[in-house]
Design a protein around this motif. Sequence first.
Motif, PDB file in Angstrom:
ATOM      1  N   ILE A  51       0.882  -1.164   0.000  1.00  0.00           N
ATOM      2  CA  ILE A  51       0.000   0.000   0.000  1.00  0.00           C
ATOM      3  C   ILE A  51       0.917   1.211   0.000  1.00  0.00           C
ATOM      4  CG2 ILE A  51      -1.847   1.221   1.190  1.00  0.00           C
ATOM      5  CD1 ILE A  51      -2.493  -1.547   2.506  1.00  0.00           C
ATOM      6  N   ASP A  52       0.892   1.923  -1.104  1.00  0.00           N
ATOM      7  CA  ASP A  52       1.877   2.962  -1.362  1.00  0.00           C
ATOM      8  C   ASP A  52       1.211   4.334  -1.416  1.00  0.00           C
ATOM      9  OD1 ASP A  52       4.386   3.985  -1.956  1.00  0.00           O
ATOM     10  OD2 ASP A  52       4.108   3.718  -4.115  1.00  0.00           O
ATOM     11  N   ASN A  53       1.469   5.132  -0.404  1.00  0.00           N
ATOM     12  CA  ASN A  53       1.009   6.513  -0.380  1.00  0.00           C
ATOM     13  C   ASN A  53      -0.493   6.654  -0.623  1.00  0.00           C
ATOM     14  OD1 ASN A  53       1.405   9.267  -0.094  1.00  0.00           O
ATOM     15  ND2 ASN A  53       1.793   9.565  -2.262  1.00  0.00           N
ATOM     16  N   PRO A  54      -1.333   5.972   0.170  1.00  0.00           N
ATOM     17  CA  PRO A  54      -2.770   6.112  -0.057  1.00  0.00           C
ATOM     18  C   PRO A  54      -3.257   7.502   0.353  1.00  0.00           C
ATOM     19  CG  PRO A  54      -2.393   4.919   1.978  1.00  0.00           C
ATOM     20  CD  PRO A  54      -1.038   5.136   1.334  1.00  0.00           C
ATOM     21  N   ASP A  55      -4.170   8.058  -0.452  1.00  0.00           N
ATOM     22  CA  ASP A  55      -4.802   9.321  -0.066  1.00  0.00           C
ATOM     23  C   ASP A  55      -5.740   9.071   1.106  1.00  0.00           C
ATOM     24  OD1 ASP A  55      -3.535  10.649  -2.166  1.00  0.00           O
ATOM     25  OD2 ASP A  55      -5.169  10.186  -3.547  1.00  0.00           O
ATOM     26  N   ASN A  56      -6.385   7.905   1.062  1.00  0.00           N
ATOM     27  CA  ASN A  56      -7.309   7.524   2.115  1.00  0.00           C
ATOM     28  C   ASN A  56      -7.572   6.035   1.990  1.00  0.00           C
ATOM     29  OD1 ASN A  56      -8.992   7.773   4.288  1.00  0.00           O
ATOM     30  ND2 ASN A  56     -10.524   9.039   3.259  1.00  0.00           N
ATOM     31  N   LEU A  57      -7.957   5.410   3.074  1.00  0.00           N
ATOM     32  CA  LEU A  57      -8.432   4.033   3.022  1.00  0.00           C
ATOM     33  C   LEU A  57      -9.455   3.860   4.123  1.00  0.00           C
ATOM     34  CD1 LEU A  57      -7.085   2.140   5.458  1.00  0.00           C
ATOM     35  CD2 LEU A  57      -5.131   2.215   3.969  1.00  0.00           C
ATOM     36  N   ASP A  58     -10.311   2.851   3.966  1.00  0.00           N
ATOM     37  CA  ASP A  58     -11.313   2.610   4.984  1.00  0.00           C
ATOM     38  C   ASP A  58     -11.486   1.117   5.200  1.00  0.00           C
ATOM     39  OD1 ASP A  58     -12.913   1.717   2.891  1.00  0.00           O
ATOM     40  OD2 ASP A  58     -14.255   3.436   2.922  1.00  0.00           O
TER      41      ASP A  58
END
Length: 109
Positions: A51-58
């Motif tokens: 997971i590379d530099n996510p803007d957002n995750l949920d």
Amino acid sequence: MKSDNFTVQVKDNGENLELFFSGQLTINYIQKVKEAVGEQVNFSRDIAVRIDNPDNLDITFLQLLQSMKATTEKNKRKFSVSADLPNELDSLVSNAGFSDLLNSNPVNS
């Protein structure tokens, strides 16, 4: 697969599949992320997720990862996830009870 909101990249390095996720990894895009994974991933291989530099995750994305892990392990293959998350996303993962999923050891170790 790349959209304006998220990216799913799959690389076959011979020994295993490497999946790279970035961008908006949230419920708004989870169906498209899931479709991209379904089209590109062979679950009878070892899988290493980054997971590379996510803007957002949920939580929906974390549940997708959990499902991918279960499918891979059902096929007696290895599954790992590595991620460098900002503090607020790291807290979300921890509070949701998914810390063990994101702290798994890489396939190559």
